[in-house]
Design an enzyme around this catalytic site. Structure first.
Site, short mmCIF file in Angstrom:
data_model
loop_
_atom_site.label_atom_id
_atom_site.label_comp_id
_atom_site.label_asym_id
_atom_site.label_seq_id
_atom_site.Cartn_x
_atom_site.Cartn_y
_atom_site.Cartn_z
CD GLU A 118 -3.12 -5.75 4.19
OE1 GLU A 118 -4.07 -5.00 4.60
OE2 GLU A 118 -1.96 -5.66 4.33
CD GLU A 172 -2.85 -1.08 2.44
OE1 GLU A 172 -2.72 -0.30 3.13
OE2 GLU A 172 -4.09 -1.95 2.28
C1 GBH Z 1 -4.34 -2.10 5.61
O1 GBH Z 1 -4.48 -0.82 5.45
C2 GBH Z 1 -2.95 -2.22 6.31
O2 GBH Z 1 -2.23 -2.91 5.19
C3 GBH Z 1 -2.74 -3.09 7.36
O3 GBH Z 1 -1.58 -3.08 7.97
C4 GBH Z 1 -4.08 -2.72 8.38
O4 GBH Z 1 -3.93 -3.25 9.47
C5 GBH Z 1 -5.29 -3.07 7.50
O5 GBH Z 1 -5.32 -2.72 6.35
C6 GBH Z 1 -6.55 -2.52 8.34
O6 GBH Z 1 -6.48 -1.30 8.37
O7 GBH Z 1 -11.41 7.17 4.18
O8 GBH Z 1 -13.03 6.06 5.61
O9 GBH Z 1 -12.80 5.45 3.18
C7 GBH Z 1 -5.71 -0.30 4.99
C8 GBH Z 1 -5.67 1.13 4.94
C9 GBH Z 1 -8.02 1.62 4.84
C10 GBH Z 1 -6.42 3.12 4.56
C11 GBH Z 1 -9.01 2.56 4.36
C12 GBH Z 1 -7.69 4.06 3.78
C13 GBH Z 1 -9.63 4.57 3.79
C14 GBH Z 1 -10.91 4.68 4.68
N1 GBH Z 1 -6.88 2.01 4.30
N2 GBH Z 1 -8.72 3.65 4.56
S1 GBH Z 1 -12.02 5.87 4.33
#
Ligand code: GBH
Length: 474
Positions: free
Chosen positions: A377, A172
């Site tokens: 993931e 990511e």
């Molecule tokens: C992943 O990140 C990571 O790789 C992992 O380490 C982490 O633990 C896992 O997911 C769970 O979080 O702005 O409300 O639409 C995901 C990170 C998730 C970041 C969704 C951006 C947008 C949410 N992303 N987020 S929103």
């Protein structure tokens, strides 16, 4: 006898890879053991006010000491693969120079044990724990960090290439660039829009160089890719203004990465949308050719879709999920408003939307025909609790998984060449800025004691993995 036969149409192809995923800083702990030095996440989590409750990864799930037990949990699940990440500051503590054998030994032990149990190791080189010394020298906005990353990739490939046949360079990069250097809600916590774009480019470059390094350091047939948190960006209405908001957000959510990585060029509209911040002169001749390396598959992480519109000027900019930070992670997002997608949400406040995964997979099918895909993931946090007998009931997680696996199956019927699925996560763990308050695990962790308790979802997912199909009647 219909009870023993999987329901027609819900079986996956033979060889489909079922796994779980974790990341070093989120599970390992032992942050100053065997020569490991601080990463940007140690520094960030120890800075007051950055992580909820002041939580840090100092101990985490203590996987560094409990790895054998954790591999046994994987074996009990019956999964065929395990995606984990190497801590760069264990392998190459200053981010420069030779590898530290003690650090590598941990991953040798871990991968030997996995192979012993018939579980295929899938190693991510970078899941956000940059050696602090490299950040002190400027971090990802500096070109040198990309070169350092390639060197680290070569060391890891040489040491572990006999055991690890599948590598992910970056996890990511959107988060590393735009949450790390834009909104500042992730380490290193910088809020510099121009630097966030330079970081995105140097992450891309680091990926390209690392693919080259891995190809020469590992045996023929080694699988190499990266995993992107591709955003399924949707418009609030079908107005042209909202379509343009989607285009803008899609630009730095997705195309600033897929452009150079898959097609060898940065999209012109992304460069125009960000022209007030930079002239992009950090992109040198030949960089995009370096970045576009042949990949063996594309890794995709998916949790929830993104809903946007043109800003209506009434201050409706909320629901972008980036907490109290007033700094935007969207350098291309001028005039864009974010909205909560309709529907039920997880404990993260993220809308549960399996169709988003389906749509995303079809987009990848159309954009890069012939490139296999792995979901690296997918998963969810819920408010799990232990019942009086000590069992952890998590029906919402089972429903979430069921919905997403069914969407995945539909996408495969529509021609998506999907090869595997890695559930986030094996264990409850350090959920970055949320600390230990959010639980994504199939296995519950009691943090004071480290005790592991498989949740109901672990038994459900193990059944899916072993039968290579969704439960009958579903
Ligand atoms: C992943 O990140 C990571 O790789 C992992 O380490 C982490 O633990 C896992 O997911 C769970 O979080 O702005 O409300 O639409 C995901 C990170 C998730 C970041 C969704 C951006 C947008 C949410 N992303 N987020 S929103």
């Amino acid at each position: 006898d219909s009870a023993v036969e999987p329901a027609a149409g819900r079986t996956f192809p033979p060889g489909f890879l079922w796994g779980t995923a974790t990341a070093s800083y989120q599970i390992e702990g032992a942050v100053d053991t065997d020569g490991r030095t601080p990463s940007i996440w140690d520094t960030f989590s120890h800075t007051p006010g950055k992580v909820r409750n002041g939580d840090t990864g100092d101990r985490a799930t203590d996987h560094y000491h409990r790895w054998r037990e954790d591999v046994a949990l994987l074996a009990d699940l019956g999964v065929g693969a395990y995606r984990f990440s190497l801590a760069w500051p264990r392998v190459q503590p200053t981010g420069r120079g030779p590898a530290l054998e003690k650090g590598l030994d941990f991953y040798r032990r871990l991968t030997d044990e996995l192979l012993e149990k018939g579980i295929q190791p899938v190693a991510t080189l970078y899941h956000w724990d940059l050696p602090q010394e490299l950040e002190d020298a400027g971090g990802w906005p500096e070109r040198d960090t990309a070169e350092r990353f390639a060197e680290y990739a070569a060391l890891a490939g040489e040491a572990l290439g006999d055991r690890v046949r599948t590598w992910i360079t970056l996890n990511e990069p959107w988060c590393s660039a735009f949450l790390g250097y834009g909104s500042g809600v992730h380490a290193p916590g910088r809020t510099e829009p121009e630097a966030s774009l330079r970081a995105a480019h140097h992450l891309n470059l680091g990926h390209g160089l690392a693919v080259q390094a891995l190809r020469s350091a590992t045996p023929a047939g080694t699988q190499v890719s990266l995993t992107l948190n591709l955003h399924q960006v949707r418009p609030l209405t079908d107005s042209p203004e909202d379509a343009d908001a989607v285009r803008r957000i899609d630009g730095t959510a997705n195309r600033v990465f897929t452009g150079p990585i898959l097609h060898g060029a940065y999209p012109a509209d992304v460069q125009e949308d960000t022209a007030h911040l930079t002239d992009w002169s950090f992109v040198r001749d030949g960089d995009t050719e370096t970045i576009r390396q042949p990949l063996d598959f594309l890794g995709v992480n998916y949790y929830s879709p993104t809903l946007v519109s043109a800003a209506r000027g009434d201050g409706d900019h909320g629901a972008d999920g980036h907490g109290a930070s007033s700094h935007s992670p969207w350098p291309s997002g001028e005039g864009v408003a974010f909205h909560r997608s309709p529907g039920e949400t997880t404990a993260m406040g993220w809308t549960i939307d399996p169709d988003g995964l389906y749509d995303l997979l079809l987009r990848v099918r159309d954009e890069v025909p012939g490139l296999p895909v792995m979901i690296c993931e997918n998963g969810a946090a819920f408010h799990d609790y232990a019942d009086p007998e000590g069992a952890v009931r998590d029906p919402e997680r089972i429903a979430y998984l069921h919905g997403h696996l069914a969407a995945m199956h539909r996408a495969m019927e529509a021609g998506v060449d999907l090869r595997g699925y890695f559930l986030w996560s094996l264990l409850d763990n350090f959920e970055w800025g949320h600390g230990y308050s959010k639980r994504f695990g199939l296995v519950h962790v009691d943090y004071p004691t480290g005790r592991r308790t498989p949740k109901d979802s672990a038994r459900w997912y193990g059944q899916v993995a072993r039968s290579n199909s969704l439960p009958a009647g579903s």
